[in-house]
Design an enzyme around this catalytic site. Sequence first.
Site, PDB file in Angstrom:
ATOM      1  N   SER A   1       0.840  -1.192   0.000  1.00 34.56           N
ATOM      2  CA  SER A   1       0.000   0.000   0.000  1.00 34.56           C
ATOM      3  C   SER A   1       0.877   1.245   0.000  1.00 34.56           C
ATOM      4  O   SER A   1       2.014   1.213   0.488  1.00 34.56           O
ATOM      5  CB  SER A   1      -0.887   0.015   1.250  1.00 34.56           C
TER       6      SER A   1
ATOM      7  N   TYR B   1      -0.099  -0.015  10.637  1.00 34.07           N
ATOM      8  CA  TYR B   1      -0.450  -0.389   9.263  1.00 34.07           C
ATOM      9  C   TYR B   1       0.729  -0.114   8.333  1.00 34.07           C
ATOM     10  O   TYR B   1       1.073  -0.948   7.484  1.00 34.07           O
ATOM     11  CB  TYR B   1      -1.678   0.406   8.803  1.00 34.07           C
TER      12      TYR B   1
END
Length: 322
Positions: A158, A184
């Site tokens: 990501s 994350y």
Amino acid sequence: MSNTFGATSTTDDVLAGVDLKGKRVLVTGVSAGLGVETARALAAHGADVVGAARDLAKAEGATAVVRQAAEASGGSLRLIELDLADLKSVRAAADALVTDGRPFDLVIANAGVMAPPFGKTVDGFETQFGTNHLGHFVFVNRIADLLKAGSRVVSLASAGHRFSDVDLEDPNFETTEYTPFGAYGRSKTANVLFAVEFDRRHKARGVRAAAVHPGGIHTELSRHMDPAFIQQWLDQLNAEAAAQGQPPIQMKTIPQGAATSVWAGVVAPAESVGGRYCEDCHVAERVESDSLLRAGVRPYAVDPARAQALWALSEKMVGEAF
């Protein structure tokens, strides 16, 4: 490398004219969103798809469209249970595939979690690092011998890797303050570094690995986030974009989001994507900026030495050497 695809390309665009009959593909996270679309697109072109999911009942319902695509094309779909937050489940799923013995042409490590409150996996790892990275680390390595020459691994990363580098000293937030997006970012950086080191280890035998950023998409991945917070965040980013004379952020559809996964796994030349980070159906450039407004990958996420160090730490954490 010539490239006719971009940010708005869909899975159907990327796979137009591609025949995947006889190809065997594994996709994790096929109970929703990108995983379902990735599996559907591959099955629609004749691939035999093995879909992995934690909740098989949910996956059965979600993949009805995949079965329809497979029936129309001569492909197939088989579901297996895989809970990436439980290494016992991970090892059982991998061992069953190894016992079955049939090789794979492509593995897409798609499943993941995003920005939950602090928690731990069954094995005591911070939830996001344990699920997004360590679960896939053990699973893919355990089935690595099923990857034949010419096959590929695609690791879903990501742009969120820009939130933070991996912390090799404190991967479980035992001494540092936990933040959902910081964790994350660590896990997504780990997903890129895994592809870098897996590629280095296996390219001599014709197996390549790439990391992929699918783009900004509304999926179940954001279920732990307040919709109002997401909108506020987007508004802030778009205000920054306007101040810099840039167009507003365009969220992708799910077929557009899954396009880079199938592009890197099937269409792009292996030598071009091996060990690289891809986005919008092309190989990304290295950038120093941590702004999500700019495309590209931070150098720390593709640093070979960093990748080897993470690999060694991961082996130590899971108690298994590969």
